[in-house]
Scaffold this motif. Structure first.
Motif, PDB file in Angstrom:
ATOM      1  N   ILE A 118      42.395  35.903  33.948  1.00  0.00           N
ATOM      2  CA  ILE A 118      41.087  35.999  33.939  1.00  0.00           C
ATOM      3  C   ILE A 118      40.349  35.030  32.905  1.00  0.00           C
ATOM      4  CG2 ILE A 118      39.066  37.226  33.833  1.00  0.00           C
ATOM      5  CD1 ILE A 118      40.584  39.768  34.662  1.00  0.00           C
ATOM      6  N   ARG A 119      39.533  34.203  33.566  1.00  0.00           N
ATOM      7  CA  ARG A 119      38.747  33.246  32.735  1.00  0.00           C
ATOM      8  C   ARG A 119      37.236  33.625  32.652  1.00  0.00           C
ATOM      9  NH1 ARG A 119      35.932  27.982  33.516  1.00  0.00           N
ATOM     10  NH2 ARG A 119      36.432  28.155  35.483  1.00  0.00           N
ATOM     11  N   ASP A 120      36.727  34.004  31.336  1.00  0.00           N
ATOM     12  CA  ASP A 120      35.188  34.374  31.064  1.00  0.00           C
ATOM     13  C   ASP A 120      34.576  33.180  30.900  1.00  0.00           C
ATOM     14  OD1 ASP A 120      34.145  36.706  28.810  1.00  0.00           O
ATOM     15  OD2 ASP A 120      32.933  35.341  30.388  1.00  0.00           O
ATOM     16  N   MET A 121      33.623  32.988  31.867  1.00  0.00           N
ATOM     17  CA  MET A 121      32.691  31.693  31.779  1.00  0.00           C
ATOM     18  C   MET A 121      31.483  31.956  31.231  1.00  0.00           C
ATOM     19  SD  MET A 121      33.748  30.077  35.359  1.00  0.00           S
ATOM     20  CE  MET A 121      33.009  31.170  36.342  1.00  0.00           C
ATOM     21  N   GLY A 159      52.224  31.707  47.662  1.00  0.00           N
ATOM     22  CA  GLY A 159      51.939  30.896  46.313  1.00  0.00           C
ATOM     23  C   GLY A 159      50.588  29.960  46.464  1.00  0.00           C
ATOM     24  N   ASN A 160      49.852  30.623  47.515  1.00  0.00           N
ATOM     25  CA  ASN A 160      48.414  29.795  47.683  1.00  0.00           C
ATOM     26  C   ASN A 160      47.319  30.390  46.413  1.00  0.00           C
ATOM     27  OD1 ASN A 160      49.014  28.189  49.967  1.00  0.00           O
ATOM     28  ND2 ASN A 160      48.829  30.383  50.787  1.00  0.00           N
ATOM     29  N   LEU A 161      46.641  29.515  45.819  1.00  0.00           N
ATOM     30  CA  LEU A 161      45.915  29.780  44.775  1.00  0.00           C
ATOM     31  C   LEU A 161      44.761  30.475  45.220  1.00  0.00           C
ATOM     32  CD1 LEU A 161      45.374  29.985  41.576  1.00  0.00           C
ATOM     33  CD2 LEU A 161      44.318  27.521  42.046  1.00  0.00           C
ATOM     34  N   VAL A 162      44.126  31.604  44.954  1.00  0.00           N
ATOM     35  CA  VAL A 162      43.086  32.078  45.220  1.00  0.00           C
ATOM     36  C   VAL A 162      42.132  32.504  43.852  1.00  0.00           C
ATOM     37  CG1 VAL A 162      41.685  34.081  46.644  1.00  0.00           C
ATOM     38  CG2 VAL A 162      43.866  32.872  47.653  1.00  0.00           C
ATOM     39  N   GLN A 163      40.801  32.442  43.972  1.00  0.00           N
ATOM     40  CA  GLN A 163      40.221  33.171  42.851  1.00  0.00           C
ATOM     41  C   GLN A 163      39.014  34.118  43.207  1.00  0.00           C
ATOM     42  OE1 GLN A 163      38.539  29.242  41.204  1.00  0.00           O
ATOM     43  NE2 GLN A 163      40.150  29.621  39.502  1.00  0.00           N
ATOM     44  N   LEU A 164      38.953  35.181  42.464  1.00  0.00           N
ATOM     45  CA  LEU A 164      38.011  36.163  42.637  1.00  0.00           C
ATOM     46  C   LEU A 164      36.850  36.008  41.695  1.00  0.00           C
ATOM     47  CD1 LEU A 164      40.269  39.442  43.364  1.00  0.00           C
ATOM     48  CD2 LEU A 164      39.056  37.668  44.861  1.00  0.00           C
ATOM     49  N   PHE A 165      35.543  35.620  41.946  1.00  0.00           N
ATOM     50  CA  PHE A 165      34.524  35.435  41.149  1.00  0.00           C
ATOM     51  C   PHE A 165      33.446  36.631  40.913  1.00  0.00           C
ATOM     52  CE2 PHE A 165      30.089  33.916  40.932  1.00  0.00           C
ATOM     53  CZ  PHE A 165      29.985  33.474  39.700  1.00  0.00           C
ATOM     54  N   ARG A 166      33.359  36.861  39.685  1.00  0.00           N
ATOM     55  CA  ARG A 166      32.344  38.079  39.388  1.00  0.00           C
ATOM     56  C   ARG A 166      31.299  37.415  38.690  1.00  0.00           C
ATOM     57  NH1 ARG A 166      34.847  41.524  35.100  1.00  0.00           N
ATOM     58  NH2 ARG A 166      33.817  39.963  33.980  1.00  0.00           N
ATOM     59  N   ARG A 167      29.915  37.722  39.214  1.00  0.00           N
ATOM     60  CA  ARG A 167      28.890  36.997  38.589  1.00  0.00           C
ATOM     61  C   ARG A 167      28.602  37.893  37.153  1.00  0.00           C
ATOM     62  NH1 ARG A 167      25.616  33.679  41.430  1.00  0.00           N
ATOM     63  NH2 ARG A 167      26.166  33.863  43.667  1.00  0.00           N
ATOM     64  N   ALA A 168      27.828  37.066  36.221  1.00  0.00           N
ATOM     65  CA  ALA A 168      27.796  37.866  35.031  1.00  0.00           C
ATOM     66  C   ALA A 168      26.510  38.890  35.170  1.00  0.00           C
ATOM     67  CB  ALA A 168      26.898  36.860  33.743  1.00  0.00           C
ATOM     68  N   ALA A 169      26.556  40.080  34.487  1.00  0.00           N
ATOM     69  CA  ALA A 169      25.573  41.273  34.476  1.00  0.00           C
ATOM     70  C   ALA A 169      24.161  40.649  34.306  1.00  0.00           C
ATOM     71  CB  ALA A 169      26.000  42.202  33.557  1.00  0.00           C
ATOM     72  N   GLY A 221      27.898  32.894  30.514  1.00  0.00           N
ATOM     73  CA  GLY A 221      26.555  33.545  31.336  1.00  0.00           C
ATOM     74  C   GLY A 221      26.938  33.356  32.951  1.00  0.00           C
ATOM     75  N   HIS A 222      28.046  32.501  33.134  1.00  0.00           N
ATOM     76  CA  HIS A 222      27.953  32.319  34.478  1.00  0.00           C
ATOM     77  C   HIS A 222      28.912  33.448  35.391  1.00  0.00           C
ATOM     78  CE1 HIS A 222      26.329  28.447  34.248  1.00  0.00           C
ATOM     79  NE2 HIS A 222      27.080  28.004  33.277  1.00  0.00           N
ATOM     80  N   GLY A 223      29.787  34.160  34.601  1.00  0.00           N
ATOM     81  CA  GLY A 223      30.565  35.175  35.079  1.00  0.00           C
ATOM     82  C   GLY A 223      31.783  35.138  34.567  1.00  0.00           C
ATOM     83  N   ALA A 224      32.950  35.519  35.441  1.00  0.00           N
ATOM     84  CA  ALA A 224      34.145  35.396  35.163  1.00  0.00           C
ATOM     85  C   ALA A 224      35.113  35.059  36.531  1.00  0.00           C
ATOM     86  CB  ALA A 224      34.929  36.751  34.538  1.00  0.00           C
ATOM     87  N   VAL A 225      36.162  34.547  36.436  1.00  0.00           N
ATOM     88  CA  VAL A 225      37.194  34.189  37.660  1.00  0.00           C
ATOM     89  C   VAL A 225      38.433  34.822  37.276  1.00  0.00           C
ATOM     90  CG1 VAL A 225      38.182  32.381  38.921  1.00  0.00           C
ATOM     91  CG2 VAL A 225      35.712  32.201  38.207  1.00  0.00           C
ATOM     92  N   LEU A 226      39.111  35.501  38.317  1.00  0.00           N
ATOM     93  CA  LEU A 226      40.334  36.160  38.198  1.00  0.00           C
ATOM     94  C   LEU A 226      41.076  35.268  39.291  1.00  0.00           C
ATOM     95  CD1 LEU A 226      41.681  39.648  38.494  1.00  0.00           C
ATOM     96  CD2 LEU A 226      42.461  37.871  39.874  1.00  0.00           C
ATOM     97  N   SER A 227      42.019  34.548  38.461  1.00  0.00           N
ATOM     98  CA  SER A 227      42.918  33.480  39.356  1.00  0.00           C
ATOM     99  C   SER A 227      44.363  34.207  39.876  1.00  0.00           C
ATOM    100  CB  SER A 227      43.335  32.397  38.591  1.00  0.00           C
ATOM    101  OG  SER A 227      41.974  31.547  38.476  1.00  0.00           O
ATOM    102  N   LEU A 228      44.690  33.907  40.974  1.00  0.00           N
ATOM    103  CA  LEU A 228      45.743  34.830  41.670  1.00  0.00           C
ATOM    104  C   LEU A 228      46.691  33.940  42.611  1.00  0.00           C
ATOM    105  CD1 LEU A 228      45.460  36.427  44.754  1.00  0.00           C
ATOM    106  CD2 LEU A 228      43.367  36.837  43.460  1.00  0.00           C
TER     107      LEU A 228
END
Length: 117
Positions: free
Chosen positions: A90-93, A107-117, A95-102
């Motif tokens: 997980i990369r904390d960005m 083997g394909n790369l996918v990211q889940l994006f969560r907006r900042a509160a 004020g922009h939010g965070a991205v969980l990379s998987l």
């Protein structure tokens, strides 16, 4: 000519039918259309997301990162790993939010994006 929206994102998969269980079960995508194992499309708002067989994919297709916005990451790691995927981190960005990379089972790369509160 600026793009208006993302119309479609697809992953060229070795075995789309087998990969379907991961995208539906671990990531919660809802099936919209299926042409056997050639093309499996999910409904995600106004954007089309699909798994494509090798014969349906563009000839020069190589690599893809699909970013899906989510409310939170609770339980995501367990679901992803149980379905054969791998959480990379997980990369904390700030004020922009965070991205969980998987990586999905192929083997394909996918990211889940969560907006900042």
């Amino acid at each position: 000519m600026a793009p208006k929206r993302v119309q479609n994102v697809y992953v060229v998969a070795q075995q789309p039918g087998a990969l379907h269980a991961f995208y539906e079960g671990a990531l919660g995508l809802s099936l919209k259309f299926r042409d056997q194992d050639r093309w499996i499309q999910y409904g995600l708002g106004a954007t089309g997301v699909a798994l494509a067989s090798l014969e349906e994919g563009a000839p020069a297709t190589a690599g893809l990162v699909m970013v899906l916005e989510v409310e939170g990451f609770e339980g995501a790691q367990e679901r992803i790993e149980a379905a054969g995927g791998q959480v990379l981190g997980i990369r904390d960005m700030g004020g922009h939010g965070a991205v969980l990379s998987l990586r999905d089972p192929e083997g394909n790369l996918v990211q889940l994006f969560r907006r900042a509160a």
